[in-house]
Design an enzyme around this catalytic site. Structure first.
Site, short mmCIF file in Angstrom:
data_model
loop_
_atom_site.label_atom_id
_atom_site.label_comp_id
_atom_site.label_asym_id
_atom_site.label_seq_id
_atom_site.Cartn_x
_atom_site.Cartn_y
_atom_site.Cartn_z
N HIS A 173 0.73 -1.29 0.01
CA HIS A 173 0.10 0.21 -0.10
C HIS A 173 1.10 1.42 0.18
O HIS A 173 2.19 1.17 0.19
CB HIS A 173 -0.96 -0.19 1.23
CG HIS A 173 -2.12 -0.97 1.03
ND1 HIS A 173 -1.98 -2.23 1.23
CD2 HIS A 173 -3.27 -0.89 0.69
CE1 HIS A 173 -3.03 -2.89 1.11
NE2 HIS A 173 -3.98 -1.93 0.92
N LYS B 10 -0.83 5.06 4.75
CA LYS B 10 -1.74 4.35 5.18
C LYS B 10 -1.41 4.01 6.66
O LYS B 10 -0.38 3.76 7.05
CB LYS B 10 -1.79 3.10 4.68
CG LYS B 10 -3.04 1.91 5.17
CD LYS B 10 -3.11 0.76 4.25
CE LYS B 10 -4.18 -0.31 4.93
NZ LYS B 10 -5.39 0.25 5.14
N1 LIG Z 1 -12.89 -0.72 1.90
C1 LIG Z 1 -12.13 -0.16 0.87
O1 LIG Z 1 -12.41 -0.55 -0.17
C2 LIG Z 1 -11.04 0.99 1.28
C3 LIG Z 1 -10.25 1.60 0.45
C4 LIG Z 1 -9.62 2.61 0.68
C5 LIG Z 1 -9.40 2.82 2.08
N2 LIG Z 1 -10.13 2.12 3.08
C6 LIG Z 1 -9.99 2.60 4.27
O2 LIG Z 1 -10.62 3.80 4.53
C7 LIG Z 1 -10.36 4.58 5.76
C8 LIG Z 1 -9.85 6.02 5.21
O3 LIG Z 1 -9.12 5.95 4.06
P1 LIG Z 1 -8.56 7.22 3.39
O4 LIG Z 1 -7.28 6.76 2.52
O5 LIG Z 1 -9.63 8.15 2.77
O6 LIG Z 1 -7.95 8.06 4.66
P2 LIG Z 1 -7.90 9.45 4.68
O7 LIG Z 1 -6.89 9.75 6.16
O8 LIG Z 1 -7.39 10.31 3.64
O9 LIG Z 1 -9.15 10.15 5.22
C9 LIG Z 1 -9.73 9.87 6.61
C10 LIG Z 1 -10.78 11.23 6.68
O10 LIG Z 1 -11.42 10.98 7.88
C11 LIG Z 1 -11.67 12.05 8.75
N3 LIG Z 1 -11.90 11.89 10.16
C12 LIG Z 1 -11.26 11.53 11.05
N4 LIG Z 1 -12.23 11.62 12.15
C13 LIG Z 1 -13.28 11.76 11.71
C14 LIG Z 1 -14.65 11.93 12.40
N5 LIG Z 1 -14.65 11.53 13.66
N6 LIG Z 1 -15.59 12.19 11.67
C15 LIG Z 1 -15.58 12.37 10.38
N7 LIG Z 1 -14.43 12.53 9.77
C16 LIG Z 1 -13.36 12.06 10.37
C17 LIG Z 1 -10.08 12.56 8.37
O11 LIG Z 1 -10.09 14.20 8.77
C18 LIG Z 1 -9.85 12.29 6.80
O12 LIG Z 1 -10.34 13.35 6.07
C19 LIG Z 1 -9.07 3.62 6.09
O13 LIG Z 1 -9.42 2.74 7.34
C20 LIG Z 1 -8.82 2.77 5.07
O14 LIG Z 1 -7.97 1.81 5.37
C21 LIG Z 1 -11.07 1.32 2.54
O1 LIG Z 2 -5.74 2.75 0.90
C1 LIG Z 2 -6.04 2.29 2.09
O2 LIG Z 2 -5.96 2.45 3.36
C2 LIG Z 2 -6.95 0.98 1.88
N1 LIG Z 2 -7.56 0.35 2.96
C3 LIG Z 2 -8.29 -0.73 2.59
C4 LIG Z 2 -7.61 -2.09 3.46
O3 LIG Z 2 -6.95 -1.75 4.33
O4 LIG Z 2 -7.63 -3.32 3.10
C5 LIG Z 2 -8.55 -1.20 1.36
C6 LIG Z 2 -7.45 -1.18 0.34
C7 LIG Z 2 -7.00 0.42 0.58
#
Ligand SMILES: NC(=O)c1ccc[n+]([C@@H]2O[C@H](COP(=O)([O-])OP(=O)(O)OC[C@H]3O[C@@H](n4cnc5c(N)ncnc54)[C@H](O)[C@@H]3O)[C@@H](O)[C@H]2O)c1
Ligand SMILES: O=C(O)C1=N[C@H](C(=O)O)CCC1
Length: 248
Positions: A133, A137
């Site tokens: 990643h 992250k």
């Molecule tokens: N399931 C999937 O397909 C997938 C894909 C990518 C990322 N993710 C996950 O999603 C999450 C976010 O990833 P990201 O890359 O966008 O992170 P990021 O750090 O870019 O964004 C997170 C956002 O959440 C905000 N935040 C923090 N506390 C908050 C609260 N109490 N209320 C509202 N907003 C709040 C932060 O200010 C920030 O803008 C991570 O856990 C990541 O692993 C999942």
């Molecule tokens: O960018 C991230 O953070 C991602 N989080 C998810 C994970 O932890 O598996 C999905 C992939 C991207």
């Protein structure tokens, strides 16, 4: 029209989700909230579905609030273990018409990769996972890798597979990765990457590598919208987007 609110709207995934919801003909983006905003804005805006892409340390409070207010939730945020899932199940029991989808990965290809890996795992003596990643992250191993390891471990238990061979007796801390349900998971953090995973399977004289690459965050959006469209008619807790896909 499905009225959608996004939590974490200023983040990488939240911002992308706002764009996708705005472009979807059957959805209306009614609230975009980030850290410091009041969750009451969701009820004021009439949100029917909330998409959460925040942080593992805040997501449970967000979900408790959504369930209490009968708002369905589609959750991409990572950090879910059995204890957290049990908490959600008990909260949802008090709000029987509300649905929560926890999706470790919304990319259709990643869901298929996890399913293929679980199918293949009982046929091989050895299985290890490498997740790769972007370096911003905050959690490791990734939610996707944890879920893949759990699916693989379940499939191997069901098939009566033997423990994975490993003669290592001397190792530097971390050299063999993390042990997730008996499966070794290795994490790489590298500038230039988004989200990638390899499942390595091995037996006498052959190996099989199943690899998935997300090269842009748009790759998650079809899955997010699928979740948004389905969660209103799926009360209770659903773990994994595969339950909304016809994979039989
Ligand atoms: N399931 C999937 O397909 C997938 C894909 C990518 C990322 N993710 C996950 O999603 C999450 C976010 O990833 P990201 O890359 O966008 O992170 P990021 O750090 O870019 O964004 C997170 C956002 O959440 C905000 N935040 C923090 N506390 C908050 C609260 N109490 N209320 C509202 N907003 C709040 C932060 O200010 C920030 O803008 C991570 O856990 C990541 O692993 C999942
Ligand atoms: O960018 C991230 O953070 C991602 N989080 C998810 C994970 O932890 O598996 C999905 C992939 C991207």
């Amino acid at each position: 029209m499905i009225k959608v609110g996004v939590l974490g709207a200023k983040g990488k995934m939240g911002a992308q989700t706002c764009l996708a919801v705005e472009e979807a003909a059957d959805c209306e983006l009614v609230a975009r909230l980030d850290q410091g905003d009041e969750l009451d804005e969701l009820t004021a805006a009439g949100a029917e579905v909330v998409v959460d892409f925040t942080r593992p340390e805040v997501v449970m409070d967000n979900l408790a609030w959504c369930i209490e207010h009968g708002i369905n939730a589609v959750v991409g945020t990572t950090g879910f273990d059995e204890e957290r899932l049990a908490t959600l199940r008990s909260q949802l029991a008090g709000s029987p018409s509300t649905g929560v989808l926890i999706a470790p990965n919304f990319s259709i290809g990643a869901v298929l990769m996890m399913q293929f890996a679980a199918k293949a795992a009982p046929y091989y003596e050895s299985v290890e996972i490498v997740e790769l990643h972007h370096p911003d992250k905050v959690d490791a191993p990734s939610g996707t890798a944890r879920r893949t390891a759990e699916l693989i471990a379940d499939a191997r238990r069901e098939a009566g597979s033997k423990p994975i061979p490993d003669a290592t007796t001397t190792a530097l801390d971390g050299a063999r990765g993390a042990d997730v349900d008996g499966i070794r998971v290795h994490g790489v953090r590298l500038r230039g990457l988004i989200a990638h995973q390899e499942v390595l399977l091995g037996d006498e004289g052959e190996t099989l590598t199943i690899r998935h690459d997300s090269m842009a965050r748009t790759s998650f959006m079809a899955g997010v919208l699928l979740g948004v469209r389905r969660i209103g008619s799926t009360p209770g807790l659903t773990v994994g987007l595969e339950h909304f896909m016809d994979l039989s």
